[in-house]
Write a protein that holds these residues in place. Structure first.
Motif, PDB file in Angstrom:
ATOM      1  N   TYR A  20      24.760  10.266  83.017  1.00 17.85           N
ATOM      2  CA  TYR A  20      24.686  11.137  82.991  1.00 17.85           C
ATOM      3  C   TYR A  20      24.809  11.916  81.726  1.00 17.85           C
ATOM      4  N   ILE A  21      23.626  13.103  81.558  1.00 15.87           N
ATOM      5  CA  ILE A  21      23.962  13.215  79.899  1.00 15.87           C
ATOM      6  C   ILE A  21      24.591  14.745  79.600  1.00 15.87           C
ATOM      7  N   GLY A  22      25.137  15.435  78.642  1.00 19.34           N
ATOM      8  CA  GLY A  22      25.539  16.786  78.731  1.00 19.34           C
ATOM      9  C   GLY A  22      26.278  17.393  76.962  1.00 19.34           C
ATOM     10  N   ALA A  23      26.404  18.017  76.929  1.00 19.12           N
ATOM     11  CA  ALA A  23      26.694  18.408  75.593  1.00 19.12           C
ATOM     12  C   ALA A  23      28.460  19.274  75.300  1.00 19.12           C
ATOM     13  N   GLY A  24      29.488  19.241  74.947  1.00 25.12           N
ATOM     14  CA  GLY A  24      30.655  19.581  74.946  1.00 25.12           C
ATOM     15  C   GLY A  24      31.100  18.936  76.106  1.00 25.12           C
ATOM     16  N   THR A  25      32.077  20.407  76.744  1.00 25.93           N
ATOM     17  CA  THR A  25      32.559  19.924  77.833  1.00 25.93           C
ATOM     18  C   THR A  25      31.871  18.910  78.638  1.00 25.93           C
ATOM     19  N   SER A  26      30.679  18.868  78.762  1.00 29.68           N
ATOM     20  CA  SER A  26      30.124  18.892  79.843  1.00 29.68           C
ATOM     21  C   SER A  26      29.905  17.524  79.838  1.00 29.68           C
ATOM     22  N   GLY A  27      29.484  17.284  77.985  1.00 37.87           N
ATOM     23  CA  GLY A  27      28.880  15.849  78.106  1.00 37.87           C
ATOM     24  C   GLY A  27      30.617  14.884  78.681  1.00 37.87           C
ATOM     25  N   ARG A  28      31.411  15.275  78.038  1.00 34.69           N
ATOM     26  CA  ARG A  28      33.350  14.462  78.290  1.00 34.69           C
ATOM     27  C   ARG A  28      33.342  14.613  79.913  1.00 34.69           C
ATOM     28  N   LEU A  29      33.282  15.447  80.991  1.00 36.97           N
ATOM     29  CA  LEU A  29      33.400  15.248  82.214  1.00 36.97           C
ATOM     30  C   LEU A  29      32.375  14.511  82.536  1.00 36.97           C
ATOM     31  N   ASP A  71      28.194  -0.893  83.349  1.00 42.55           N
ATOM     32  CA  ASP A  71      26.636  -0.114  82.462  1.00 42.55           C
ATOM     33  C   ASP A  71      26.593   0.142  84.334  1.00 42.55           C
ATOM     34  N   MET A  72      26.477   0.984  85.546  1.00 47.20           N
ATOM     35  CA  MET A  72      25.821   0.717  86.186  1.00 47.20           C
ATOM     36  C   MET A  72      26.408   2.899  86.600  1.00 47.20           C
ATOM     37  N   VAL A  73      27.796   3.431  85.810  1.00 49.46           N
ATOM     38  CA  VAL A  73      27.591   4.839  85.729  1.00 49.46           C
ATOM     39  C   VAL A  73      28.341   5.010  83.880  1.00 49.46           C
ATOM     40  N   VAL A  74      26.771   5.716  83.445  1.00 46.01           N
ATOM     41  CA  VAL A  74      26.168   5.777  81.928  1.00 46.01           C
ATOM     42  C   VAL A  74      26.464   6.964  82.003  1.00 46.01           C
ATOM     43  N   GLY A  75      27.643   7.416  81.072  1.00 46.16           N
ATOM     44  CA  GLY A  75      28.207   8.950  81.019  1.00 46.16           C
ATOM     45  C   GLY A  75      27.568   8.737  79.112  1.00 46.16           C
ATOM     46  N   ILE A  76      26.705   9.896  78.685  1.00 47.71           N
ATOM     47  CA  ILE A  76      26.017  10.043  77.018  1.00 47.71           C
ATOM     48  C   ILE A  76      26.369  11.380  76.973  1.00 47.71           C
ATOM     49  N   ILE A  77      26.725  11.373  75.682  1.00 45.57           N
ATOM     50  CA  ILE A  77      27.413  13.696  75.119  1.00 45.57           C
ATOM     51  C   ILE A  77      26.109  13.656  74.166  1.00 45.57           C
ATOM     52  N   ALA A  78      25.554  14.460  73.655  1.00 47.44           N
ATOM     53  CA  ALA A  78      24.960  15.212  73.008  1.00 47.44           C
ATOM     54  C   ALA A  78      25.887  14.959  71.443  1.00 47.44           C
ATOM     55  N   GLY A  79      25.194  13.852  70.334  1.00 46.54           N
ATOM     56  CA  GLY A  79      25.921  14.011  69.274  1.00 46.54           C
ATOM     57  C   GLY A  79      27.352  12.748  69.010  1.00 46.54           C
ATOM     58  N   ASP A 131      15.941   4.518  87.792  1.00 46.01           N
ATOM     59  CA  ASP A 131      17.405   4.659  87.358  1.00 46.01           C
ATOM     60  C   ASP A 131      17.815   6.113  87.937  1.00 46.01           C
ATOM     61  N   VAL A 132      19.134   7.033  88.114  1.00 44.13           N
ATOM     62  CA  VAL A 132      19.094   8.036  88.336  1.00 44.13           C
ATOM     63  C   VAL A 132      19.797   9.027  87.044  1.00 44.13           C
ATOM     64  N   LEU A 133      18.813  10.666  86.595  1.00 43.94           N
ATOM     65  CA  LEU A 133      19.879  10.559  85.637  1.00 43.94           C
ATOM     66  C   LEU A 133      20.194  12.573  86.217  1.00 43.94           C
ATOM     67  N   ILE A 134      21.666  12.650  85.578  1.00 50.54           N
ATOM     68  CA  ILE A 134      22.322  13.599  86.057  1.00 50.54           C
ATOM     69  C   ILE A 134      22.510  14.539  84.761  1.00 50.54           C
ATOM     70  N   GLY A 135      22.248  15.587  84.781  1.00 49.22           N
ATOM     71  CA  GLY A 135      22.386  16.412  83.644  1.00 49.22           C
ATOM     72  C   GLY A 135      23.155  17.615  84.024  1.00 49.22           C
ATOM     73  N   ILE A 136      23.959  17.753  82.690  1.00 50.15           N
ATOM     74  CA  ILE A 136      25.476  18.520  83.250  1.00 50.15           C
ATOM     75  C   ILE A 136      25.376  19.479  81.891  1.00 50.15           C
ATOM     76  N   ALA A 137      25.571  20.784  82.583  1.00 50.43           N
ATOM     77  CA  ALA A 137      25.371  22.039  81.637  1.00 50.43           C
ATOM     78  C   ALA A 137      26.024  23.541  82.258  1.00 50.43           C
ATOM     79  N   ALA A 138      26.916  23.964  81.601  1.00 48.32           N
ATOM     80  CA  ALA A 138      27.472  24.750  82.211  1.00 48.32           C
ATOM     81  C   ALA A 138      26.655  26.478  82.255  1.00 48.32           C
TER      82      ALA A 138
END
Length: 269
Positions: free
Chosen positions: A63-72, A89-97, A129-136
């Motif tokens: 998962y990649i996102g910024a702010g609230t989306s990244g935190r979720l 390392d099977m499910v990884v969340g990454i936040i901008a910053g 791998d699979v990448l999901i971008g999260i952005a309201a």
């Protein structure tokens, strides 16, 4: 692009409302979110099927996102190992910053269209791998850039956004667009949009883990036994599955370390 997430709230003079009026107003808006999610279940299904296929073949979910989306995204990813006993390392969340941004906003981090792919390189991301971008908003450069580079490198890409026809959705092969409408506080996408994203993330990870065999019946048989509450839950699960007494169930858990293994070895008791 017309962004419904930025439209004026359906409510005016919030600062003149009583506490009860504010709470009822927020609750009334929140009630609309599950209905918006329901409309995109076919799109969510496509993404889950891809995730299950890729993870079954040794891939991972990012998962990649910024702010609230990244935190979720980070929240959803971090709960998979203790809940389902999968590798960290099977499910990884990454936040901008970076990790600093989990607690405190990092100025301009979301505006760097090159950084997401750099961040993903630290995990040796590949076409497995699979990448999901999260952005309201569906306009976050960090997310758009990450999805575009992932596409160029042969990854399956999806997104979770809350506006229709956004640049993020255009960059993703499998867009999930949950249009929840204006926020109670104009533009505050941590509210309905964030709730919608959380619901969809729950659906994606939970359904994927069930399909990957991490749930038996309706029980989390691979959960990590990290505190007294979870150990007690595990003992009850073993007792229900085997009809053994509490002491024997506890002994099996102590020996084998998980509900699944304890139940599998119960016949020897």
């Amino acid at each position: 692009m017309k962004r419904t997430t930025e439209q004026d709230s359906n409510y005016t003079d919030l600062d003149k409302m009583s506490v009860a009026e504010l709470l009822h107003g927020i609750n009334n808006e929140d009630k609309t979110v599950p209905l918006a999610v329901e409309k995109v279940i076919p799109e969510i299904e496509k993404v889950v099927n891809i995730i299950v296929e890729k993870i079954s073949e040794g891939g991972r979910l990012f998962y990649i996102g910024a702010g609230t989306s990244g935190r979720l995204g980070i929240l959803d990813a971090s709960e998979c190992p203790p809940t389902y006993g999968v590798p960290f390392d099977m499910v990884v969340g990454i936040i901008a910053g970076g990790d600093t941004a989990i607690r405190r906003a990092v100025e301009n981090a979301e505006d760097n269209a090159e950084q997401a792919w750099k961040d993903l390189q630290e995990f040796n991301i590949s076409d497995k791998d699979v990448l999901i971008g999260i952005a309201a908003s569906g306009t976050t450069p960090y997310v758009i850039g990450g999805l575009n580079k992932a596409n160029e490198n042969g990854l399956e890409t999806a997104c979770i956004v809350c506006n229709a026809g956004s640049p993020v959705a255009q960059a993703a092969k499998y867009p999930i667009e949950i249009v929840v409408g204006p926020e109670f506080v104009t533009g505050s996408t941590r509210m309905k949009s964030g709730t919608a994203q959380k619901l969809v993330l729950n659906m994606i990870s939970t359904t994927s883990m069930i399909r990957l065999g991490r749930v038996k019946g309706n029980k989390m048989v691979d959960m990590q036994l990290t505190n007294v509450k979870l150990v007690g839950r595990a003992v009850n699960m073993v007792m229900q599955a085997t009809s053994l007494d509490e002491k024997t169930a506890q002994s099996l858990l102590d020996t084998y370390g998980s509900v699944r293994k304890a139940v599998e070895n119960a016949q020897e008791k």
